[in-house]
Motif scaffolding. Structure first.
Motif, PDB file in Angstrom:
ATOM      1  N   SER A  97       0.847  -1.187   0.000  1.00 49.20           N
ATOM      2  CA  SER A  97       0.000   0.000   0.000  1.00 49.20           C
ATOM      3  C   SER A  97       0.884   1.239   0.000  1.00 49.20           C
ATOM      4  N   GLY A  98       0.713   2.067  -1.006  1.00 47.54           N
ATOM      5  CA  GLY A  98       1.521   3.281  -1.100  1.00 47.54           C
ATOM      6  C   GLY A  98       1.409   4.093   0.181  1.00 47.54           C
ATOM      7  N   GLY A  99       2.543   4.532   0.718  1.00 48.95           N
ATOM      8  CA  GLY A  99       2.543   5.309   1.946  1.00 48.95           C
ATOM      9  C   GLY A  99       2.644   4.455   3.199  1.00 48.95           C
ATOM     10  N   MET A 100       2.887   3.158   3.028  1.00 52.27           N
ATOM     11  CA  MET A 100       2.972   2.267   4.181  1.00 52.27           C
ATOM     12  C   MET A 100       4.078   2.708   5.138  1.00 52.27           C
ATOM     13  N   LEU A 101       5.117   3.337   4.590  1.00 51.19           N
ATOM     14  CA  LEU A 101       6.196   3.863   5.423  1.00 51.19           C
ATOM     15  C   LEU A 101       6.106   5.379   5.562  1.00 51.19           C
ATOM     16  N   THR A 102       5.959   6.063   4.422  1.00 50.32           N
ATOM     17  CA  THR A 102       5.947   7.528   4.447  1.00 50.32           C
ATOM     18  C   THR A 102       4.692   8.098   5.099  1.00 50.32           C
ATOM     19  N   ASN A 103       3.635   7.304   5.174  1.00 50.77           N
ATOM     20  CA  ASN A 103       2.402   7.747   5.833  1.00 50.77           C
ATOM     21  C   ASN A 103       2.055   6.742   6.930  1.00 50.77           C
ATOM     22  N   PHE A 104       3.058   6.421   7.730  1.00 49.94           N
ATOM     23  CA  PHE A 104       2.947   5.352   8.728  1.00 49.94           C
ATOM     24  C   PHE A 104       1.864   5.621   9.770  1.00 49.94           C
ATOM     25  N   ARG A 156       6.261   0.680  15.485  1.00 46.85           N
ATOM     26  CA  ARG A 156       7.073   1.822  15.085  1.00 46.85           C
ATOM     27  C   ARG A 156       7.746   1.537  13.748  1.00 46.85           C
ATOM     28  N   MET A 157       8.365   2.554  13.181  1.00 44.09           N
ATOM     29  CA  MET A 157       9.014   2.402  11.876  1.00 44.09           C
ATOM     30  C   MET A 157      10.086   1.306  11.928  1.00 44.09           C
ATOM     31  N   PRO A 158      10.166   0.459  10.903  1.00 43.63           N
ATOM     32  CA  PRO A 158      11.188  -0.595  10.919  1.00 43.63           C
ATOM     33  C   PRO A 158      12.595  -0.014  10.834  1.00 43.63           C
ATOM     34  N   SER A 159      13.560  -0.760  11.336  1.00 34.15           N
ATOM     35  CA  SER A 159      14.953  -0.299  11.296  1.00 34.15           C
ATOM     36  C   SER A 159      15.628  -0.677   9.980  1.00 34.15           C
ATOM     37  N   ARG A 174      11.691   3.080  -2.639  1.00 30.47           N
ATOM     38  CA  ARG A 174      11.671   4.542  -2.715  1.00 30.47           C
ATOM     39  C   ARG A 174      11.268   5.157  -1.370  1.00 30.47           C
ATOM     40  N   GLU A 175      10.257   4.559  -0.736  1.00 26.98           N
ATOM     41  CA  GLU A 175       9.799   5.081   0.557  1.00 26.98           C
ATOM     42  C   GLU A 175      10.876   4.912   1.628  1.00 26.98           C
ATOM     43  N   ALA A 176      11.548   3.755   1.610  1.00 28.94           N
ATOM     44  CA  ALA A 176      12.613   3.509   2.585  1.00 28.94           C
ATOM     45  C   ALA A 176      13.767   4.496   2.374  1.00 28.94           C
ATOM     46  N   SER A 180      15.393   7.352   4.858  1.00 28.46           N
ATOM     47  CA  SER A 180      16.753   6.934   5.259  1.00 28.46           C
ATOM     48  C   SER A 180      16.761   5.628   6.045  1.00 28.46           C
ATOM     49  N   ILE A 181      15.854   4.722   5.697  1.00 29.74           N
ATOM     50  CA  ILE A 181      15.815   3.402   6.315  1.00 29.74           C
ATOM     51  C   ILE A 181      16.735   2.490   5.505  1.00 29.74           C
ATOM     52  N   PRO A 182      17.695   1.817   6.134  1.00 30.03           N
ATOM     53  CA  PRO A 182      18.609   0.925   5.407  1.00 30.03           C
ATOM     54  C   PRO A 182      17.848  -0.134   4.609  1.00 30.03           C
TER      55      PRO A 182
END
Length: 259
Positions: A97-104, A156-159, A174-176, A180-182
């Motif tokens: 789902s688009g935004g799964m990270l950027t719109n957490f 929380r956001m994954p490492s 792209r979201e990661a 700046s998520i490795p």
């Protein structure tokens, strides 16, 4: 930490790349040769890169942080789900789902809604609703579970993010990158490795290849989790030993003071 061997990777077909005409020039450092129009991945490079990636993943797991696995392509879904479940790491094998990270924040709201529906079922609230309302909530719950059920415990956001196919999961990558998520990834000869922090050059289409890489990766994560558990137990034992010693010495000190 167990290492992948050249022969193991060879037997699993990890070295088979794509047709030469489909190659990405940025994968040149990881290509050994061309045979019958197909690029052959340099397995010596794969072994080295896999060792580096596994060491990093092991450390992340040991520190108690989460690694999000993404593999929505048909031949990788079951393999990834089967191997990641025992590690209790979050994973996405359906649709990203688009935004799964950027719109957490919005994703967490959806997960909380799913949890609240479950609580309604547990405390009997659902039974007080009409049949139509129960059906609507049931459908909503099923939809949320399909999209977010496997990341419900990701509070929380994954490492780190691990993807099986860079081209297929380019939105996740792209979201990661944006956050700046490795990133860790199996990267085939038709993909661009520049946006991946830990590149594992490998055939990302064959099930045997995907299974072999995932076995090695999850093995490293399980080692990290085991070491974390051992460290916790040792800390607990030291604390209990210290408390016992203090409890034993206290009466003795009081008796000496009275004398």
């Amino acid at each position: 930490m167990a290492r992948a061997t050249f022969d193991e990777l060879l037997d699993a077909g990890v070295h088979f790349g794509h047709l030469k005409r489909k190659w990405n020039p940025y994968m040149a450092p990881y290509i050994f040769a061309e045979k019958r129009g197909i690029h052959i991945i340099d397995l010596n490079k794969t072994v080295a890169q896999l060792d580096i990636a596994c060491a990093a993943l092991k450390q992340i797991a040991k520190s108690g942080k989460k690694i999000l696995f993404v593999a929505t392509k048909k031949q990788a879904k079951e393999i990834v789900e089967e191997r990641i479940k025992p590690t209790k790491m979050p994973f996405v094998v359906e649709r990203w789902s688009g935004g799964m990270l950027t719109n957490f924040g919005t994703v967490r709201k959806a997960i909380r809604k799913m949890t609240s529906i479950d609580k309604m079922g547990e405390d009997g609230t659902l039974k007080t609703l009409s049949k139509r309302e129960r059906l609507q909530l049931s459908r909503t719950r099923a939809k949320l579970d399909k999209n977010y059920g496997t990341i419900a415990d990701m509070t929380r956001m994954p490492s780190a993010v691990f993807v099986v196919d860079v081209l297929k999961e380019q939105i996740a990558v792209r979201e990661a990158n944006k956050l700046s998520i490795p990133t860790f990834a199996m990267v085939d000869t038709n993909s661009d490795p520049r946006n991946i922090d830990f590149v594992i050059p490998a055939n990302d289409d064959a099930t045997k290849s995907i299974a072999k890489i995932m076995d090695i990766v999850t093995g490293a994560i399980m080692e990290g989790l085991a070491e974390r558990k051992d460290a916790k137990e040792k800390t607990k034992e030291l604390k209990e030993s210290k408390e016992t010693k203090e409890a034993t010495e206290a009466p003795k000190a009081e008796a000496d003071a009275e004398k």
